[in-house]
Design a protein around this motif. Structure first.
Motif, PDB file in Angstrom:
ATOM      1  N   VAL A 188      11.989  12.459  -0.245  1.00  0.00           N
ATOM      2  CA  VAL A 188      12.308  11.244   0.248  1.00  0.00           C
ATOM      3  C   VAL A 188      13.083   9.889  -0.130  1.00  0.00           C
ATOM      4  CG1 VAL A 188       9.801  11.532   1.305  1.00  0.00           C
ATOM      5  CG2 VAL A 188      10.148   9.941  -0.585  1.00  0.00           C
ATOM      6  N   ASN A 189      13.466   9.241   0.733  1.00  0.00           N
ATOM      7  CA  ASN A 189      14.137   8.038   0.422  1.00  0.00           C
ATOM      8  C   ASN A 189      13.639   6.966   0.982  1.00  0.00           C
ATOM      9  OD1 ASN A 189      15.784   5.755  -0.253  1.00  0.00           O
ATOM     10  ND2 ASN A 189      17.797   7.020  -0.232  1.00  0.00           N
ATOM     11  N   VAL A 190      12.510   6.145   0.650  1.00  0.00           N
ATOM     12  CA  VAL A 190      11.549   5.106   1.438  1.00  0.00           C
ATOM     13  C   VAL A 190      11.875   3.942   0.682  1.00  0.00           C
ATOM     14  CG1 VAL A 190       9.588   4.485   2.208  1.00  0.00           C
ATOM     15  CG2 VAL A 190      10.234   6.694   2.197  1.00  0.00           C
ATOM     16  N   THR A 191      12.219   2.714   1.650  1.00  0.00           N
ATOM     17  CA  THR A 191      12.353   1.402   1.330  1.00  0.00           C
ATOM     18  C   THR A 191      11.638   0.658   2.256  1.00  0.00           C
ATOM     19  OG1 THR A 191      14.800   1.871   0.154  1.00  0.00           O
ATOM     20  CG2 THR A 191      13.769  -0.507   0.655  1.00  0.00           C
ATOM     21  N   GLY A 192      10.925  -0.284   1.555  1.00  0.00           N
ATOM     22  CA  GLY A 192      10.325  -1.392   2.466  1.00  0.00           C
ATOM     23  C   GLY A 192       9.777  -2.581   1.740  1.00  0.00           C
ATOM     24  N   GLN A 193       8.879  -3.379   2.371  1.00  0.00           N
ATOM     25  CA  GLN A 193       8.571  -4.678   1.822  1.00  0.00           C
ATOM     26  C   GLN A 193       7.541  -4.579   0.658  1.00  0.00           C
ATOM     27  OE1 GLN A 193       6.343  -7.434   2.045  1.00  0.00           O
ATOM     28  NE2 GLN A 193       7.613  -8.546   0.862  1.00  0.00           N
ATOM     29  N   SER A 194       6.406  -4.457   1.442  1.00  0.00           N
ATOM     30  CA  SER A 194       4.855  -4.434   0.587  1.00  0.00           C
ATOM     31  C   SER A 194       4.068  -2.992   1.293  1.00  0.00           C
ATOM     32  CB  SER A 194       4.252  -5.511   0.640  1.00  0.00           C
ATOM     33  OG  SER A 194       4.797  -6.569  -0.140  1.00  0.00           O
ATOM     34  N   TYR A 195       3.169  -2.453   0.745  1.00  0.00           N
ATOM     35  CA  TYR A 195       2.452  -1.247   1.189  1.00  0.00           C
ATOM     36  C   TYR A 195       3.341  -0.358   1.470  1.00  0.00           C
ATOM     37  CZ  TYR A 195      -0.607  -5.584   1.623  1.00  0.00           C
ATOM     38  OH  TYR A 195      -1.331  -6.661   1.411  1.00  0.00           O
ATOM     39  N   VAL A 196       4.001   0.317   0.458  1.00  0.00           N
ATOM     40  CA  VAL A 196       5.215   1.348   0.685  1.00  0.00           C
ATOM     41  C   VAL A 196       4.665   2.582  -0.302  1.00  0.00           C
ATOM     42  CG1 VAL A 196       7.583   1.940   0.531  1.00  0.00           C
ATOM     43  CG2 VAL A 196       6.664  -0.454   0.967  1.00  0.00           C
ATOM     44  N   GLY A 197       4.704   3.674   0.504  1.00  0.00           N
ATOM     45  CA  GLY A 197       4.510   4.972  -0.267  1.00  0.00           C
ATOM     46  C   GLY A 197       5.405   6.228   0.547  1.00  0.00           C
ATOM     47  N   GLY A 198       5.535   7.540  -0.414  1.00  0.00           N
ATOM     48  CA  GLY A 198       6.375   8.335   0.076  1.00  0.00           C
ATOM     49  C   GLY A 198       5.690   8.954   1.371  1.00  0.00           C
ATOM     50  N   LEU A 199       4.324   8.998   1.523  1.00  0.00           N
ATOM     51  CA  LEU A 199       3.461   9.542   2.320  1.00  0.00           C
ATOM     52  C   LEU A 199       2.936   8.488   3.228  1.00  0.00           C
ATOM     53  CD1 LEU A 199       2.250  12.331   3.770  1.00  0.00           C
ATOM     54  CD2 LEU A 199       0.624  11.842   2.233  1.00  0.00           C
ATOM     55  N   MET A 200       2.669   7.661   2.600  1.00  0.00           N
ATOM     56  CA  MET A 200       1.629   6.455   3.367  1.00  0.00           C
ATOM     57  C   MET A 200       1.755   5.363   2.882  1.00  0.00           C
ATOM     58  SD  MET A 200      -2.250   6.853   4.403  1.00  0.00           S
ATOM     59  CE  MET A 200      -2.177   8.437   4.795  1.00  0.00           C
ATOM     60  N   GLY A 201       1.927   4.132   3.662  1.00  0.00           N
ATOM     61  CA  GLY A 201       2.060   2.603   3.351  1.00  0.00           C
ATOM     62  C   GLY A 201       0.666   2.092   3.014  1.00  0.00           C
ATOM     63  N   TYR A 202      -0.232   2.324   3.960  1.00  0.00           N
ATOM     64  CA  TYR A 202      -1.600   1.549   3.937  1.00  0.00           C
ATOM     65  C   TYR A 202      -2.657   2.361   4.448  1.00  0.00           C
ATOM     66  CZ  TYR A 202      -4.542  -2.770   3.759  1.00  0.00           C
ATOM     67  OH  TYR A 202      -5.416  -3.652   3.303  1.00  0.00           O
ATOM     68  N   ASP A 255       3.424  -7.074  -7.948  1.00  0.00           N
ATOM     69  CA  ASP A 255       2.092  -6.509  -8.325  1.00  0.00           C
ATOM     70  C   ASP A 255       1.803  -5.147  -8.069  1.00  0.00           C
ATOM     71  OD1 ASP A 255       1.975  -8.834  -9.949  1.00  0.00           O
ATOM     72  OD2 ASP A 255       0.751  -9.710  -8.497  1.00  0.00           O
ATOM     73  N   ASP A 256       1.122  -4.418  -8.689  1.00  0.00           N
ATOM     74  CA  ASP A 256       0.433  -3.070  -8.183  1.00  0.00           C
ATOM     75  C   ASP A 256       1.491  -1.913  -7.891  1.00  0.00           C
ATOM     76  OD1 ASP A 256      -2.181  -4.013  -8.593  1.00  0.00           O
ATOM     77  OD2 ASP A 256      -1.811  -5.047  -6.435  1.00  0.00           O
ATOM     78  N   ILE A 257       2.321  -1.532  -8.833  1.00  0.00           N
ATOM     79  CA  ILE A 257       3.276  -0.654  -8.456  1.00  0.00           C
ATOM     80  C   ILE A 257       2.738   0.567  -9.426  1.00  0.00           C
ATOM     81  CG2 ILE A 257       5.458  -0.059  -8.910  1.00  0.00           C
ATOM     82  CD1 ILE A 257       5.124  -2.522  -7.295  1.00  0.00           C
ATOM     83  N   GLY A 258       2.759   1.621  -8.778  1.00  0.00           N
ATOM     84  CA  GLY A 258       2.099   2.883  -9.479  1.00  0.00           C
ATOM     85  C   GLY A 258       2.822   4.203  -8.938  1.00  0.00           C
ATOM     86  N   GLY A 259       3.063   5.496  -9.649  1.00  0.00           N
ATOM     87  CA  GLY A 259       3.679   6.479  -9.728  1.00  0.00           C
ATOM     88  C   GLY A 259       2.598   7.177  -8.284  1.00  0.00           C
ATOM     89  N   LEU A 260       1.619   7.213  -8.372  1.00  0.00           N
ATOM     90  CA  LEU A 260       0.863   8.019  -7.420  1.00  0.00           C
ATOM     91  C   LEU A 260       0.264   6.931  -6.283  1.00  0.00           C
ATOM     92  CD1 LEU A 260      -0.532  10.803  -6.269  1.00  0.00           C
ATOM     93  CD2 LEU A 260      -2.644   9.758  -7.337  1.00  0.00           C
ATOM     94  N   VAL A 261      -0.274   5.868  -6.667  1.00  0.00           N
ATOM     95  CA  VAL A 261      -0.825   4.905  -5.740  1.00  0.00           C
ATOM     96  C   VAL A 261      -0.708   3.514  -6.284  1.00  0.00           C
ATOM     97  CG1 VAL A 261      -2.977   3.874  -4.788  1.00  0.00           C
ATOM     98  CG2 VAL A 261      -2.648   6.442  -4.906  1.00  0.00           C
ATOM     99  N   GLY A 262      -0.132   2.630  -5.515  1.00  0.00           N
ATOM    100  CA  GLY A 262       0.187   1.117  -5.744  1.00  0.00           C
ATOM    101  C   GLY A 262      -1.160   0.303  -6.152  1.00  0.00           C
ATOM    102  N   ARG A 263      -2.177   0.408  -5.226  1.00  0.00           N
ATOM    103  CA  ARG A 263      -3.426  -0.210  -5.341  1.00  0.00           C
ATOM    104  C   ARG A 263      -4.368   0.663  -4.808  1.00  0.00           C
ATOM    105  NH1 ARG A 263      -5.763  -6.062  -4.132  1.00  0.00           N
ATOM    106  NH2 ARG A 263      -7.657  -5.918  -5.445  1.00  0.00           N
ATOM    107  N   ASN A 264      -5.570   0.604  -5.785  1.00  0.00           N
ATOM    108  CA  ASN A 264      -6.358   1.647  -5.136  1.00  0.00           C
ATOM    109  C   ASN A 264      -7.889   0.752  -5.157  1.00  0.00           C
ATOM    110  OD1 ASN A 264      -7.820   4.205  -4.675  1.00  0.00           O
ATOM    111  ND2 ASN A 264      -8.971   4.171  -6.476  1.00  0.00           N
ATOM    112  N   VAL A 291       0.994   6.847  -2.194  1.00  0.00           N
ATOM    113  CA  VAL A 291       0.321   5.649  -1.116  1.00  0.00           C
ATOM    114  C   VAL A 291       0.451   4.310  -1.845  1.00  0.00           C
ATOM    115  CG1 VAL A 291      -1.723   4.958   0.036  1.00  0.00           C
ATOM    116  CG2 VAL A 291      -1.559   7.435  -0.308  1.00  0.00           C
ATOM    117  N   GLY A 292       0.901   3.483  -0.940  1.00  0.00           N
ATOM    118  CA  GLY A 292       1.060   1.857  -1.250  1.00  0.00           C
ATOM    119  C   GLY A 292      -0.104   1.397  -1.520  1.00  0.00           C
ATOM    120  N   ARG A 293      -1.124   1.384  -0.690  1.00  0.00           N
ATOM    121  CA  ARG A 293      -2.487   0.825  -0.815  1.00  0.00           C
ATOM    122  C   ARG A 293      -3.563   2.002  -0.312  1.00  0.00           C
ATOM    123  NH1 ARG A 293      -4.833  -4.977  -0.765  1.00  0.00           N
ATOM    124  NH2 ARG A 293      -7.089  -4.477  -0.555  1.00  0.00           N
ATOM    125  N   ASN A 294      -4.403   2.238  -1.375  1.00  0.00           N
ATOM    126  CA  ASN A 294      -5.645   2.967  -0.948  1.00  0.00           C
ATOM    127  C   ASN A 294      -6.761   2.267  -0.741  1.00  0.00           C
ATOM    128  OD1 ASN A 294      -6.033   6.177  -0.538  1.00  0.00           O
ATOM    129  ND2 ASN A 294      -7.180   5.933  -2.401  1.00  0.00           N
TER     130      ASN A 294
END
Length: 186
Positions: free
Chosen positions: A106-120, A169-178, A146-149
């Protein structure tokens, strides 16, 4: 690929009670030239490809259906929407089930709540799924998968590999914020 593109705009298929199943791998390379427009709300950038339009819009049209990838893979998905939130193959979900699907390169760029599979993800389930490639956010809550779980979401048996970058804030390899959610066996 044409069916996946159709799903990104066919909101009737996003409803609770709808069950969708992939029947084969999808090469999404063509998304690199889709939806030419003003991707970042800046003058002079109105001829840039924004790529795939995420499935699900936060609050107004969340994806609430079941999406079973049946072990198939969606490869080479391109999304370039640095001024938009809720970016990924699925933009925003509520009560959705996403299972058995991989998104690779994937090559995914967004503002906030961004993930390869799911943003929010809100009160949603992600099972046995994965994302690989590059995910970037110009804001916060950016994750490889996932950007936000959020609020009762459950991620199980899933992974992400590749690069993840964000400026907030809340940048993660798997999930940004859980938040009030669970991640197991991932």
């Amino acid at each position: 690929l044409s069916h996946l593109k159709g799903l990104s705009t066919a909101r009737g298929y996003w409803a609770s009670g709808v069950h969708l199943t992939l029947t084969g791998d999808i090469d999404a390379s063509a998304t690199v030239s889709w939806n030419v427009g003003d991707h970042d709300n800046n003058a002079g950038t109105d001829n840039v490809a924004m790529g795939f339009s995420p499935i699900g819009v936060y609050i107004t049209a969340d994806f609430k259906a079941v999406f079973d990838g049946a072990g198939w893979v969606i490869s080479n998905l391109y999304i370039n929407r640095p001024a938009s939130a809720d970016i990924g193959l699925f933009g925003a979900t509520k009560g959705a089930v996403i299972a058995n699907v991989g998104v690779t390169n994937v090559n995914v760029t967004g503002q906030s709540y961004v993930g390869g599979l799911m943003g929010y993800a809100r009160n949603s389930s992600i099972t046995d799924s994965y994302a690989t490639g590059a995910v970037e956010g110009k804001g916060s809550q950016i994750g490889g998968l996932v950007g936000r779980n959020d609020l009762g979401s459950n991620t199980t048996g899933s992974y992400a590999a590749g690069s993840v970058a964000g400026t907030g804030d809340d940048i993660g390899g798997l999930v940004g914020r859980n938040y009030k959610s669970s991640i197991t066996a991932s």
